[in-house]
Design an enzyme around this catalytic site. Structure first.
Site, short mmCIF file in Angstrom:
data_model
loop_
_atom_site.label_atom_id
_atom_site.label_comp_id
_atom_site.label_asym_id
_atom_site.label_seq_id
_atom_site.Cartn_x
_atom_site.Cartn_y
_atom_site.Cartn_z
N CYS A 154 -7.89 3.43 3.11
CA CYS A 154 -7.56 2.19 2.41
C CYS A 154 -8.61 1.91 1.34
CB CYS A 154 -7.42 1.06 3.42
SG CYS A 154 -6.90 -0.52 2.74
N ASP A 211 4.67 2.77 1.86
CA ASP A 211 3.52 1.91 1.60
C ASP A 211 3.85 0.95 0.45
OD1 ASP A 211 1.08 0.73 0.99
OD2 ASP A 211 -0.07 2.58 1.22
N HIS A 243 1.53 2.03 4.85
CA HIS A 243 0.09 1.90 4.66
C HIS A 243 -0.62 1.94 6.02
CE1 HIS A 243 -3.36 0.98 2.16
NE2 HIS A 243 -3.75 0.10 3.06
#
Length: 275
Positions: A154, A211, A243
């Site tokens: 991330c 995502d 995600h």
């Protein structure tokens, strides 16, 4: 506990940030059998940078180094567990607390406040320099200066792209669902799509087709930038993943994609000399 100087480790685990969803049944817990693992500190820019280190307990080294870059939530139990998994593969894995000058992510109750109150205030330049210091320190703890890799998740995925254009000693990088573009600010003046031509290390990007924060048109934009730069890079998109699909402590975890990505990561490091 103490081990050979100058390394001093504390066998403690940082709990999850309050903003993080509670542990899921899929959470992976890796033990410390056969490795040395714990919290430590690294001298950096005149301060003591907190970090989590894991490395094999046997053998003389030097060990290949993997920098593990945190999610927005800091170096919590999941990131520590990733370090232990890598140590069991023969790596010296180091995860520095890259927000420590600006604040503690564990004190935030929700993600929007965490992003606005802390994450947005952390300069990329500071982060890259702290990663340099962590790398140099890891070499003194038995790491191999000629075998350095980085992986991040991330927020840390974005940083992994940037670091591949920053440190010419880096051999390989693996970025998990790090954003390719965004607002340019004083703290974030460039994004991965801006530095494709500056990459000095091969980068593997691992992304999810579901995502919502990184749409597929952004993935294609990055691919075009990499092709134009003739960069050594590959982006893998998992069709059923969203995600944070590697985050086994969250509902977003997608086991098949996470396991395949992990094997691809290890193969990528081995292919480019971080083994």
């Amino acid at each position: 506990m103490k081990v050979a100087e100058p390394l001093e480790l504390r066998q403690t685990d940082r709990a999850m940030t309050r903003a993080v969803t509670p542990h899921a049944e899929s959470t992976i817990l890796t033990d410390s059998q056969g490795i040395i693992a714990g919290e430590t500190t690294i001298p950096s820019q005149g301060e003591q940078l907190p970090a989590y280190l894991a490395k094999p307990a046997s053998g003389d080294g030097p060990y290949p180094i993997i920098l593990v870059v945190q999610e927005i939530f800091g170096v919590h139990q999941h990131i520590q567990d990733v370090c232990r998994r890598l140590a069991k593969q023969g790596y010296l894995a180091i995860a520095p607390e890259l927000y420590f000058r600006q604040g503690d992510p564990h004190q935030y109750d929700d993600i929007p406040t965490l992003l606005s109150g802390l994450v947005s205030k952390v300069p990329d330049a500071q982060v890259l320099l702290d990663l340099d210091r962590a790398t140099n320190w890891a070499v003194r703890q038995g790491g191999d200066a000629n075998k350095i890799g980085i992986t991040g998740f991330c927020w840390g995925g974005r940083i992994s792209w940037l670091y591949a254009a920053h440190n010419p000693q880096l051999k390989a990088a693996v970025a998990w669902y790090g954003k390719f573009s965004g607002n340019k600010t004083l703290t974030t003046p460039k994004h991965p799509v801006d530095i494709a031509a500056d990459l000095s290390a091969p980068v593997l990007g691992l992304y999810g087709a579901e995502d919502g924060s990184i749409p597929l048109d952004q993935v294609e934009l990055m691919r075009q930038a990499l092709r134009a730069a003739n960069a050594t890079a590959e982006i893998v998109v998992y069709p059923e993943a969203g995600h944070a699909f590697h985050a086994d402590y969250r509902p977003s975890y997608h086991q098949a994609s996470a396991e395949d990505g992990w094997q691809r990561m290890l193969a990528w490091f081995a292919q480019y000399g971080v083994k």
